[in-house]
Enzyme design. Sequence first.
Site, mmCIF file in Angstrom:
data_model
loop_
_atom_site.group_PDB
_atom_site.id
_atom_site.type_symbol
_atom_site.label_atom_id
_atom_site.label_comp_id
_atom_site.label_asym_id
_atom_site.label_seq_id
_atom_site.Cartn_x
_atom_site.Cartn_y
_atom_site.Cartn_z
ATOM 1 N N ASP A 120 2.226 -2.931 -0.348
ATOM 2 C CA ASP A 120 3.215 -3.687 0.781
ATOM 3 C C ASP A 120 3.751 -2.398 1.128
ATOM 4 O O ASP A 120 4.063 -1.327 1.064
ATOM 5 C CB ASP A 120 3.895 -5.256 0.504
ATOM 6 C CG ASP A 120 4.376 -4.666 -0.333
ATOM 7 O OD1 ASP A 120 4.886 -3.462 -1.101
ATOM 8 O OD2 ASP A 120 4.936 -5.881 -0.949
ATOM 9 N N ASN A 143 12.288 -15.020 -6.085
ATOM 10 C CA ASN A 143 11.973 -15.843 -5.252
ATOM 11 C C ASN A 143 10.452 -16.314 -6.376
ATOM 12 O O ASN A 143 9.295 -16.866 -5.590
ATOM 13 C CB ASN A 143 11.576 -15.919 -3.672
ATOM 14 C CG ASN A 143 10.922 -14.853 -3.200
ATOM 15 O OD1 ASN A 143 10.610 -13.918 -3.734
ATOM 16 N ND2 ASN A 143 11.623 -15.252 -1.793
ATOM 17 N N HIS A 196 7.504 -13.811 -5.236
ATOM 18 C CA HIS A 196 7.235 -13.420 -4.763
ATOM 19 C C HIS A 196 6.269 -12.461 -4.932
ATOM 20 O O HIS A 196 7.138 -11.837 -6.130
ATOM 21 C CB HIS A 196 7.879 -12.568 -3.826
ATOM 22 C CG HIS A 196 8.803 -11.751 -2.837
ATOM 23 N ND1 HIS A 196 9.055 -11.647 -2.632
ATOM 24 C CD2 HIS A 196 8.349 -10.725 -4.066
ATOM 25 C CE1 HIS A 196 9.895 -10.966 -2.415
ATOM 26 N NE2 HIS A 196 9.656 -9.815 -3.930
ATOM 27 N N GLU A 233 5.358 -14.362 -0.074
ATOM 28 C CA GLU A 233 6.956 -15.272 -0.615
ATOM 29 C C GLU A 233 6.239 -16.781 -0.735
ATOM 30 O O GLU A 233 5.462 -17.074 -0.407
ATOM 31 C CB GLU A 233 7.591 -15.062 1.159
ATOM 32 C CG GLU A 233 8.070 -13.801 1.212
ATOM 33 C CD GLU A 233 9.066 -13.356 0.481
ATOM 34 O OE1 GLU A 233 9.153 -13.729 -0.241
ATOM 35 O OE2 GLU A 233 10.187 -12.201 1.247
HETATM 36 P P1 PGA Z 1 12.983 -4.862 -7.244
HETATM 37 O O1 PGA Z 1 11.685 -6.195 -6.056
HETATM 38 O O2 PGA Z 1 11.847 -4.113 -8.136
HETATM 39 O O3 PGA Z 1 13.679 -4.098 -6.718
HETATM 40 O O4 PGA Z 1 13.528 -5.367 -8.000
HETATM 41 C C1 PGA Z 1 10.965 -6.611 -6.918
HETATM 42 C C2 PGA Z 1 10.155 -7.513 -5.975
HETATM 43 O O5 PGA Z 1 10.832 -7.449 -4.805
HETATM 44 O O6 PGA Z 1 8.691 -7.849 -5.619
#
Ligand code: PGA
Length: 243
Positions: free
Chosen positions: A56, A125, A127, A132
């Site tokens: 992304d 959450n 995702h 999302e």
């Molecule tokens: P993070 O993000 O590794 O910074 O916790 C993971 C994500 O949001 O998929």
Amino acid sequence: MSAEAAKIVAGQIYLKPDSVLGLATGSTPLKMYETLVAVHETIGLDFSRVTTFNLDEYIGLSADNPQSYHYFMHENFFRHINIKPENIFIPDGTAENVGAEGLKYDRLIRSKGGIDLQILGIGQNAHIGFNEPDIKFEATTHKVKLDDETIKANSRFFSNVDEVPKYAISMGIKTIMLARRVVLLANGKNKSAAVYKAICGSVTPEAPASILQLHQDVTIILDRQAAADLPKKIVDVPITEIL
Ligand code: PGA
């Protein structure tokens, strides 16, 4: 967690030097990248035939913006290894037509033979990529409106929460599910509820990572804190058996 993940990625490249990797940003895979750089520097893990597709990118951030995922990947991984620039793919957050960019991205993945190994983090959450929680799964690479929770979580990388982009372009659930192998990493107590939903909850677009229960080949690597909500019988399996 990072050492085990790096071992899997390195093994993948040794077995198939022209592997197509799906890569993730965020704090979670940082140490894995660091470890892979060390393996490259010390015993010459060769990335010259590897192709990568990132999950992304924020909409509106150009590749030279220090908060962009283009920049993150270059700084933390690509500039330290011998990958060819033309083999690096990240969705373009500045594309005028995000829908067309998404279609192009999925087509490009297919044209390279599909993703052999996809690395994933997980949001609080649940995702994956920037898919999302929603009432339906978005299949292909698409524009996403980021959740307030995600914006808040990611504001640690920005000087204030208002600077966090509100939109992103993300591989879709089908794009991720088409990867031949998936490795999901999670560490820390703040991920334990999401990890529980991913592994033990119902398969629902409201917890996007739960779709991985239907994937043919998923490895989940957790630290003890991220595994804290899982039933004891899962967590107590010796690590060698899980792997
Ligand atoms: P993070 O993000 O590794 O910074 O916790 C993971 C994500 O949001 O998929």
